[in-house]
Design a protein around this motif. Sequence first.
Motif, PDB file in Angstrom:
ATOM      1  N   LEU A  33     -32.851 -32.886 -10.711  1.00 16.45           N
ATOM      2  CA  LEU A  33     -32.959 -32.710 -12.073  1.00 16.45           C
ATOM      3  C   LEU A  33     -31.582 -33.161 -12.329  1.00 16.45           C
ATOM      4  N   ASN A  34     -31.552 -33.571 -13.890  1.00 17.40           N
ATOM      5  CA  ASN A  34     -30.038 -33.872 -14.092  1.00 17.40           C
ATOM      6  C   ASN A  34     -29.347 -32.995 -15.199  1.00 17.40           C
ATOM      7  N   TYR A  35     -30.057 -32.201 -15.796  1.00 11.06           N
ATOM      8  CA  TYR A  35     -29.490 -31.245 -16.590  1.00 11.06           C
ATOM      9  C   TYR A  35     -30.087 -29.827 -16.657  1.00 11.06           C
ATOM     10  N   HIS A  36     -30.826 -29.485 -15.834  1.00 13.49           N
ATOM     11  CA  HIS A  36     -31.215 -28.127 -15.149  1.00 13.49           C
ATOM     12  C   HIS A  36     -30.582 -27.742 -14.062  1.00 13.49           C
ATOM     13  N   ASN A  85     -22.459 -27.675 -18.323  1.00  3.02           N
ATOM     14  CA  ASN A  85     -21.755 -28.243 -17.181  1.00  3.02           C
ATOM     15  C   ASN A  85     -21.653 -26.858 -16.202  1.00  3.02           C
ATOM     16  N   TRP A  86     -22.002 -27.209 -15.147  1.00  2.00           N
ATOM     17  CA  TRP A  86     -21.833 -25.816 -14.292  1.00  2.00           C
ATOM     18  C   TRP A  86     -21.049 -26.266 -13.010  1.00  2.00           C
ATOM     19  N   GLN A  87     -20.149 -25.470 -12.326  1.00  2.00           N
ATOM     20  CA  GLN A  87     -19.307 -25.999 -11.161  1.00  2.00           C
ATOM     21  C   GLN A  87     -19.760 -24.768 -10.116  1.00  2.00           C
ATOM     22  N   HIS A  88     -20.281 -25.287  -9.137  1.00  2.00           N
ATOM     23  CA  HIS A  88     -20.446 -24.256  -7.973  1.00  2.00           C
ATOM     24  C   HIS A  88     -19.641 -23.598  -7.296  1.00  2.00           C
ATOM     25  N   GLU A  89     -19.577 -22.428  -7.057  1.00  2.00           N
ATOM     26  CA  GLU A  89     -18.546 -21.403  -6.460  1.00  2.00           C
ATOM     27  C   GLU A  89     -19.247 -21.034  -5.253  1.00  2.00           C
ATOM     28  N   SER A  90     -18.263 -20.230  -4.451  1.00  2.00           N
ATOM     29  CA  SER A  90     -18.595 -19.672  -3.101  1.00  2.00           C
ATOM     30  C   SER A  90     -19.813 -18.653  -3.534  1.00  2.00           C
ATOM     31  N   VAL A  91     -20.504 -18.454  -2.515  1.00  2.00           N
ATOM     32  CA  VAL A  91     -21.384 -17.456  -2.310  1.00  2.00           C
ATOM     33  C   VAL A  91     -20.844 -16.226  -2.868  1.00  2.00           C
ATOM     34  N   ALA A  92     -21.457 -15.288  -3.630  1.00  2.00           N
ATOM     35  CA  ALA A  92     -20.914 -13.957  -4.180  1.00  2.00           C
ATOM     36  C   ALA A  92     -21.287 -12.927  -3.182  1.00  2.00           C
ATOM     37  N   LEU A  93     -22.575 -12.935  -2.716  1.00  2.00           N
ATOM     38  CA  LEU A  93     -23.080 -11.761  -1.874  1.00  2.00           C
ATOM     39  C   LEU A  93     -23.857 -12.360  -0.857  1.00  2.00           C
ATOM     40  N   MET A 315     -33.625 -23.704 -12.724  1.00  2.00           N
ATOM     41  CA  MET A 315     -33.561 -22.864 -13.874  1.00  2.00           C
ATOM     42  C   MET A 315     -34.023 -23.508 -15.069  1.00  2.00           C
ATOM     43  N   THR A 316     -34.485 -22.552 -16.029  1.00  2.00           N
ATOM     44  CA  THR A 316     -34.654 -23.375 -17.203  1.00  2.00           C
ATOM     45  C   THR A 316     -33.580 -23.658 -18.097  1.00  2.00           C
ATOM     46  N   ILE A 317     -33.645 -24.372 -19.148  1.00  2.00           N
ATOM     47  CA  ILE A 317     -32.587 -24.589 -19.922  1.00  2.00           C
ATOM     48  C   ILE A 317     -32.303 -23.153 -20.710  1.00  2.00           C
ATOM     49  N   PRO A 318     -30.999 -22.972 -20.869  1.00  7.21           N
ATOM     50  CA  PRO A 318     -30.866 -21.382 -21.423  1.00  7.21           C
ATOM     51  C   PRO A 318     -31.329 -21.595 -23.058  1.00  7.21           C
ATOM     52  N   ARG A 319     -31.912 -20.513 -23.449  1.00  7.45           N
ATOM     53  CA  ARG A 319     -32.453 -20.189 -24.770  1.00  7.45           C
ATOM     54  C   ARG A 319     -31.952 -19.118 -25.226  1.00  7.45           C
ATOM     55  N   GLN A 320     -31.628 -19.083 -26.853  1.00  8.17           N
ATOM     56  CA  GLN A 320     -31.034 -17.960 -27.375  1.00  8.17           C
ATOM     57  C   GLN A 320     -32.428 -17.246 -27.889  1.00  8.17           C
ATOM     58  N   VAL A 321     -32.224 -15.944 -27.880  1.00  8.22           N
ATOM     59  CA  VAL A 321     -33.359 -14.782 -28.196  1.00  8.22           C
ATOM     60  C   VAL A 321     -32.907 -14.630 -29.870  1.00  8.22           C
ATOM     61  N   VAL A 322     -33.943 -14.545 -30.778  1.00  7.55           N
ATOM     62  CA  VAL A 322     -33.827 -14.523 -32.035  1.00  7.55           C
ATOM     63  C   VAL A 322     -34.828 -13.351 -32.500  1.00  7.55           C
ATOM     64  N   LEU A 323     -34.610 -12.292 -33.397  1.00  4.26           N
ATOM     65  CA  LEU A 323     -35.541 -11.497 -33.654  1.00  4.26           C
ATOM     66  C   LEU A 323     -35.833 -11.642 -35.206  1.00  4.26           C
ATOM     67  N   ARG A 324     -36.809 -11.920 -35.619  1.00  5.38           N
ATOM     68  CA  ARG A 324     -36.926 -12.138 -37.218  1.00  5.38           C
ATOM     69  C   ARG A 324     -37.709 -10.807 -37.725  1.00  5.38           C
ATOM     70  N   ASP A 325     -37.537 -10.308 -38.624  1.00  6.85           N
ATOM     71  CA  ASP A 325     -38.333  -9.253 -39.528  1.00  6.85           C
ATOM     72  C   ASP A 325     -38.668  -8.110 -38.280  1.00  6.85           C
ATOM     73  N   PRO A 333     -33.515 -23.280 -28.251  1.00  7.54           N
ATOM     74  CA  PRO A 333     -32.645 -23.920 -27.229  1.00  7.54           C
ATOM     75  C   PRO A 333     -31.300 -23.898 -27.679  1.00  7.54           C
ATOM     76  N   VAL A 334     -30.285 -23.333 -26.821  1.00  7.91           N
ATOM     77  CA  VAL A 334     -29.022 -23.083 -27.300  1.00  7.91           C
ATOM     78  C   VAL A 334     -28.495 -24.440 -27.851  1.00  7.91           C
ATOM     79  N   ALA A 335     -27.606 -24.084 -28.726  1.00  4.37           N
ATOM     80  CA  ALA A 335     -27.173 -25.373 -29.586  1.00  4.37           C
ATOM     81  C   ALA A 335     -26.304 -26.430 -28.831  1.00  4.37           C
ATOM     82  N   GLU A 336     -25.581 -25.768 -27.679  1.00  4.77           N
ATOM     83  CA  GLU A 336     -25.107 -26.750 -26.783  1.00  4.77           C
ATOM     84  C   GLU A 336     -25.753 -27.640 -25.816  1.00  4.77           C
ATOM     85  N   ILE A 337     -27.140 -27.649 -26.053  1.00  4.37           N
ATOM     86  CA  ILE A 337     -27.947 -28.390 -25.527  1.00  4.37           C
ATOM     87  C   ILE A 337     -27.637 -30.058 -26.104  1.00  4.37           C
TER      88      ILE A 337
END
Length: 497
Positions: A33-36, A85-93, A315-325, A333-337
Motif C-alpha cells: 500500500l502507498n498511504y495505509h 507519515n510514519w517512521q518505524h521504530e524498534s519493536v516495543a514488546l 491499518m485503515t486511514i485514521p478517522r475522527q469520531v464525532v458525536l452529533r445530537d 477522515p482526518v483532515a491530514e489525509i
Amino acid sequence: MTITNVKHSKQIDRAMEAIEEEKKGLDQAQYRLNYHFMAPANWINDPNGLIQHNGLYHLFYQHHPYSVDWGPMHWGHATSSDLINWQHESVALAPSEEYDYEEGNEDIGCFSGSAVSNGDEIALIYTGHVIGKSPKEVQAAAFSKDGVHFNKAEKNPVIKSPPEGLTEDFRDPKVWKHNGSWYMVVGSSINGNGAIPLYKSKDLLEWTYMGVALNGDAAQGDMWECPDLFPIGDKHMLVVSPMNMTDGKNIIMVGEMDYEKGKFIPESVKEIDEGDDFYAAQTFEDERGRRILIAWMDTWKTDFPTKDEGWAGAMTIPRQVVLRDDQKVKLLPVAEIEDLRENHTSYEPLHLSSNELVDINLQETLQHSYEIMINFNLTEANSSGRAGLQLRTSADGTERTEIYLNVKTKELIVDTTLSGEKSHKSIRKAKVDVENNLSLRIFVDTCSLEVCTTDGETWITQRIYPDPKSMGINVFTESTEVLIEEIQTWTLKKVID
C-alpha cells in the motif's frame, strides 16, 4: 537493568534482526500500500497503544516478526508527527517472561492493550498470553522514558487472573484517566455473552476490581475483544469487537458512564463499518482534543493473498469520531489525509440516461492510489434502478469493483464478486439516509477500498486484489437516469515504505 528486562531486550534484538532480513525484496511486492500503514514485513493485526505523547503520535500494533502468519505476538511500533507519515521504530514488546512466553509454545505473546501518558513516561498495559497455562491470560505493564525502549514492570502481572464468574478469555485492556484515577476495561465474557470487567488504580500497578461495567446480549457475540470506553461530549462511547456475532465485527455504543457504580448504560448501538475488512478498532484523544480511530483493515474470515509477497495486514486511514445530537456517531477522515492530494481534477456535471456507462479515467491519471468525491442528484432517479461507479476495471470490463446505490432499498452497496481472482467475493450493504442526493468519498489504495458517505454516517471497507493493469473508472446507471452534480478526483501520494 533487571534480569527480566535483559531477557526482554535480547528478544527484541532478535526480532529486529529478523525484520531487517525479512523486509528485503518487499520493494518488488505489487500489492504494498502507498498511504495505509503496514508493518516493515510479515504479519500485522490489531492496532494497540494509540497515543499522542509530547506532540508525537505513536502507533503500536500486534506483530509477528518471524512469519507472514499469526504467531507469537510482539508489539510493533511506529511514530508520526501528522498521522500520515510514519517512521518505524524498534519493536516495543516481545514475549520473554513466564506470563507471556513459554519455550516451544507458539500460542503465546504480548497481546493487545493500550498506552497512556504517565507524567514523562509512556506506560503500556497489555495482555500476557500463554495457551495451556491457567490462567492463560493476565494483564501486565511496561514503561518507557524515551518512548522507544520499554521495560516490563517487576510487579507483573498487575492483574493475575480474571474475576470469578468470567471466562478465561480475559484480554485487551484499555486504560484511561478520570478525576485523578486510572480506569481499565478488559475484554471477556459471561455465560456465553460478551462482557467488560472494570478496574480502578492510582498507580497503574495495583488494580481494584469494580465489577462488570456491561454485559452483552446473545445477539452481540459470545466474547468481546478490544473494548474501548471513553468520554466524548456529554456522553461516553464503548467500542467492542464481538466474536461470533452474526454479520458483525465492530460495534460502537453511545451511553452514560456511572463511575460510582462502575456501570456503562448504553442508549444506542451501531456497526462502525459495514465492510468485510474492519476489526479491532481502537481510539485515542490527541492533543487537539480530537478522538481518532484506527482499525485493522483485514478480518480473520478472509484470505491474505499478500502472504505470497512477504507481508500480511494493514491499518485503515485514521478517522475522527464525532458525536452529533448526543446520539449520532459519525466518522470523518482526518483532515491530514488531504495533505496527500495531488493532481486534482474537477468534472462538469454529468447527466446519465438509463443504462449508460461513462469512462472518467480515459487518460489513466488515477491508477492505484487516489480519492474520489462524487455527488449523485437523485431527483430523477427511478425507484427500481441503481447508479454508481465501477473501479479498478479491466479493459474488457470483466474485472471490476462496483459501488452503487440501490434506489429502491436505499442501500449503498460494494460488490467485490468481480474484483479479481485473489479478492474475497462478497456484496456488502449499508442503509443510507438519502432523499434527493448521495454524496460519497472514496479512498482507493493498491489493494484496499474505503467508501464513506460525506457526512461520515456510513463506511464500507474492503480489501481487493485486482490485476495491476485494471485501472478503469466508470460511472454507470441501470434502469434509471441520474444527474452527477459533482466529481472531484485526486491522486494520493506514496508516504509508506
